[in-house]
Design an enzyme around this catalytic site. Structure first.
Site, PDB file in Angstrom:
ATOM      1  CD  GLU A  35       6.542  -0.002  -4.255  1.00 54.24           C
ATOM      2  OE1 GLU A  35       5.765   0.564  -5.030  1.00 54.24           O
ATOM      3  OE2 GLU A  35       6.154  -0.683  -3.283  1.00 54.24           O
TER       4      GLU A  35
ATOM      5  CG  HIS B 166       4.548   4.960   0.829  1.00 52.97           C
ATOM      6  ND1 HIS B 166       5.108   4.376   1.939  1.00 52.97           N
ATOM      7  CD2 HIS B 166       3.779   3.999   0.253  1.00 52.97           C
ATOM      8  CE1 HIS B 166       4.692   3.115   2.037  1.00 52.97           C
ATOM      9  NE2 HIS B 166       3.888   2.866   1.020  1.00 52.97           N
TER      10      HIS B 166
END
Length: 466
Positions: free
Chosen positions: A54, A330
């Site tokens: 990402e 995350h």
């Protein structure tokens, strides 16, 4: 800067992080990803190979590269799909060869609000040269599997993620057969011991570093049925980090906080969450897998593992120094591999015959049942979309004919507008039904054949055949 004449490393530090860098969507993207670069550069011990997911824009990639170039002088931003796969590999050593392998099954274009199909998810591959011989090669695979939008087994994309796990397992097995160190990392969007996890560890020789060190760690969030069945108490945030390896949905991550905490953070308050806080939602979605190259031991005459696992940890838990937010939604997973003390062999490793390992037959039956179920769904989708295409064509023609007898100009305008919009929607649906769904069904047939073939070989092996 590292060079080709540097001695081969005796230790290898790996880091994998989902950066949450979606353009226009992820909050405070520029500030967070720049700080991610700062923290990678300041990490101790410093990483040698980094895989990012990402990291969607060249701007963010270059910002990270600028901050880490002295430590990781080699890097690759991978291009795929319409918007890009968001995959990056950084390395201390030269990257000899790269490839972006897109998954044959990867979402649906109609689900534009999810975006998996449009980013062209796949596997970012890099062959990294760490020394002069062929045993000094690491083959790195960085990926981001399709997101689960419902809990298994009700996830409509379970078939896609299963097929993706199958594909990356084949890539890693091929690298292991070449005798190279294999490193697979990324956001796999799967729980430990789930179907995708078992496929990777069965159909390739790689192992999940966390379960090597913590074989009894959680197999889901404390609130998940699979974890509740174990009858364990709800873990704390500290326990989830140190034992369960939770990288996602942690109570420590500011992007998962409740509205009250977020309001305090928005006001500039540095809210502190204690390590003893109950953490029922945290789970592990990010992984590092590895398989060691082999070397010949002259004292025993046997092949031994060249690399072994030293440690693994959850990292990147720090906050932004001024915004006080987590650097991503995350946390990172990190691992250290160490090389055996024996002298590196100069023998070229070309192929290794890896032992065939198989899942239980009922698991292959489960995969085949999922394929059949999903294929039926897509066949219905194709008929509906092509039928809708035909209906819209007739409607468009009908509207155009109606213009001839229209008593007023505004009625003619409405009919023309309906005709144009209907024709456009019909053509779009016809393209998805006739082209995309047909392509997806063919990919499903390939996957189905591979699973059936593997099942037959598993039966043959169980019966003592070759």
């Amino acid at each position: 800067m590292a060079s080709r004449v540097d001695p081969p490393p005796s230790q290898l530090r790996i880091l994998s992080l989902n950066c949450w860098g979606l353009k226009f969507i992820s909050k405070l993207r520029n500030e967070r990803l720049s700080e991610i670069g700062n923290q990678i550069a300041a990490a101790h011990p410093p990483p040698d190979i980094v895989g990012l997911q990402e990291c969607w824009t060249q701007q963010d990639y270059l910002a990270i590269r600028d901050r880490t170039h002295h430590l990781l002088p080699y890097g690759k931003f991978y291009h795929s799909g319409i918007f890009g796969g968001g995959l990056v590999i950084l390395s201390r050593w030269p990257i000899e060869e790269t490839n972006m392998v897109q998954y044959p099954l990867n979402g649906r274009p109609a689900a534009f609000y999810r975006g998996d199909w449009f980013v062209g998810k796949g596997v970012a591959c890099a062959r990294i040269r760490m020394g002069p011989t062929k045993s000094d090669v690491a083959e790195v695979f960085c990926t981001h599997l399709h997101a689960p939008y419902e809990a298994e087994p009700f996830d409509s994309y379970l078939c896609h993620r299963t097929a993706q796990a199958w594909e990356i397992a084949k890539l890693m097995r091929g690298a292991a057969e070449r005798g190279h160190l294999v490193i697979g990392m990324g956001d796999f969007n799967m729980l430990p011991l789930s179907l995708a996890h078992r496929i990777i560890e069965t159909h390739s020789p790689v192992r999940d570093v966390w379960r090597i060190l913590h074989p009894d760690s959680s197999i889901g969030a404390a609130r998940d049925p699979v974890e509740k069945m174990r009858g364990l108490p709800v873990p704390s945030t500290e326990y989830n980090l140190k034992v369960n390896g939770a990288t996602c949905d942690s109570a420590l991550n500011t992007w998962r906080w409740n509205k009250a905490h977020k309001r305090r953070l928005d006001k500039g308050e540095n809210v502190v969450i204690e390590g003893s806080v109950s953490d029922p939602n945290a789970k592990r979605l990010d992984y590092i897998f590895f398989s060691s190259g082999r070397r010949h031991d002259p004292t025993t005459g046997q092949e031994t593992a060249e690399w072994t696992l030293k440690d693994a940890n959850v990292g990147m838990t720090m906050r932004h120094p001024t915004l006080h937010c987590s650097l991503s939604d995350h946390f990172s997973v990190e691992a250290t591999l160490v090389r055996s003390a024996a002298e590196p062999t100069t023998v070229d490793h070309i192929h290794y015959a890896l032992p065939d390992t198989y899942l239980p037959l009922d698991v292959y039956d489960e995969i085949l049942a999922n394929i059949t179920k999903y294929a039926k769904r897509e066949q219905i989708q194709r008929r509906l979309r092509l039928g809708h295409f035909g209906y819209q064509i007739l409607l468009s023609i009908g509207c155009l004919v109606g213009v001839w007898w229209s008593p007023h100009n505004y009625v003619s305008f409405i009919l023309m507008l309906v005709s144009t919009l209907g024709f456009g929607v019909g053509v779009l649906d016809g393209l998805m039904g006739g082209l995309f769904v047909s392509s997806e069904l063919r990919a499903l047939k390939e996957f189905q054949w591979e699973v059936r073939n593997t099942r037959e070989r598993a039966i043959s092996a169980a019966n003592g055949g070759s």
